[in-house]
Design an enzyme around this catalytic site. Sequence first.
Site, short mmCIF file in Angstrom:
data_model
loop_
_atom_site.label_atom_id
_atom_site.label_comp_id
_atom_site.label_asym_id
_atom_site.label_seq_id
_atom_site.Cartn_x
_atom_site.Cartn_y
_atom_site.Cartn_z
N HIS A 1 -5.52 16.18 -2.30
CA HIS A 1 -5.47 16.13 -0.84
C HIS A 1 -4.89 17.44 -0.31
O HIS A 1 -4.16 18.14 -1.05
CB HIS A 1 -4.59 14.95 -0.39
CG HIS A 1 -5.24 13.60 -0.56
ND1 HIS A 1 -4.72 12.45 -0.01
CD2 HIS A 1 -6.38 13.23 -1.20
CE1 HIS A 1 -5.50 11.43 -0.32
NE2 HIS A 1 -6.51 11.87 -1.04
N GLU B 1 -2.43 18.18 1.65
CA GLU B 1 -0.96 18.30 1.61
C GLU B 1 -0.48 18.65 0.20
O GLU B 1 0.44 19.45 0.02
CB GLU B 1 -0.30 16.98 2.04
CG GLU B 1 -0.63 16.51 3.44
CD GLU B 1 -1.78 15.53 3.48
OE1 GLU B 1 -2.81 15.77 2.80
OE2 GLU B 1 -1.66 14.52 4.20
N CYS C 1 -1.44 9.95 3.94
CA CYS C 1 -1.62 8.72 3.16
C CYS C 1 -0.30 8.46 2.40
O CYS C 1 0.60 9.30 2.41
CB CYS C 1 -2.78 8.90 2.18
SG CYS C 1 -2.38 9.93 0.75
N CYS D 1 0.67 11.35 -0.07
CA CYS D 1 1.09 12.61 0.57
C CYS D 1 2.39 12.43 1.33
O CYS D 1 3.25 13.32 1.32
CB CYS D 1 -0.01 13.14 1.46
SG CYS D 1 -1.45 13.67 0.48
#
Lengths: 154, 154
Positions: free
Chosen positions: A53, A55, A83, A86
């Site tokens: 992801h 992040e 999410c 993260c």
Amino acid sequence: MEYNAQFMKEAIKQAKKAESINETPIGAVIVHKGKIIARGYNKRETNKNSLCHAEIMAINKASKKLGGWRLPECDMYVTLEPCPMCAGAIISSRIDNLYFGAYDKKSGCAGSVTDLFKKNLFNHNVNVVGGLMENECADILKNFFKKLRQKKEI
Amino acid sequence: MEYNAQFMKEAIKQAKKAESINETPIGAVIVHKGKIIARGYNKRETNKNSLCHAEIMAINKASKKLGGWRLPECDMYVTLEPCPMCAGAIISSRIDNLYFGAYDKKSGCAGSVTDLFKKNLFNHNVNVVGGLMENECADILKNFFKKLRQKKEI
């Protein structure tokens, strides 16, 4: 550090990079003492790895840059509410401030589904501000999924 | 797959590897169709990266092995209840079953602090069983921190 729209714009640029390689367009930057030290965008499909992801990509780079697992005096700017993974990574890396764009009703862990940033829930508190440049951040995602549906219909 | 103590023993072996390099002793393995496909142990200090928890190390390896971001028909065995980041990563990678040893009152996200695995909270449900070989898993951590305190007192 206080919110600076310039950094959210850079996060949006990162989201567009994800879009250009057919990844769900989410982008992030990490700012250290007023300067961008890491950029990241979603690469889950490209890297065939659920950890990739935006992040996480940015935290990886920032850790290398600062040379430690703690990211002191760092802020994260990200186009979408994090999410659980993260959100946890942001807490684990001791980021000071989290500035995010669009809300994520399905997976958002800064209040939408649950709030992992609730004060004193864990051993590090992150200051969180959401809904920044919200429409622009949300539209990138909406347009991406709209195009995806159109492709499928053809 | 159903719980198999042999795999928890392997996770404990991984925790001991972490201990041998002065990392907080936490270990994990990922089992695919009854076979270990990835092992991991905490390397946060060694790698100077907050992402390097045992579970994340194992998910990284399993993704490479299976060649995709989804880890279907995979179970995770880990010596400690996952933190928010790792709980999120387990959900994100679509792991079927999570078997963990000791509970973590400070950071555990499988019921201790919060429960990220609550049914239908996110778009993937993980079946979770905790407290497996609990004393053995907890003792490794207790002894590690006891030794650390003794070193500091000298």
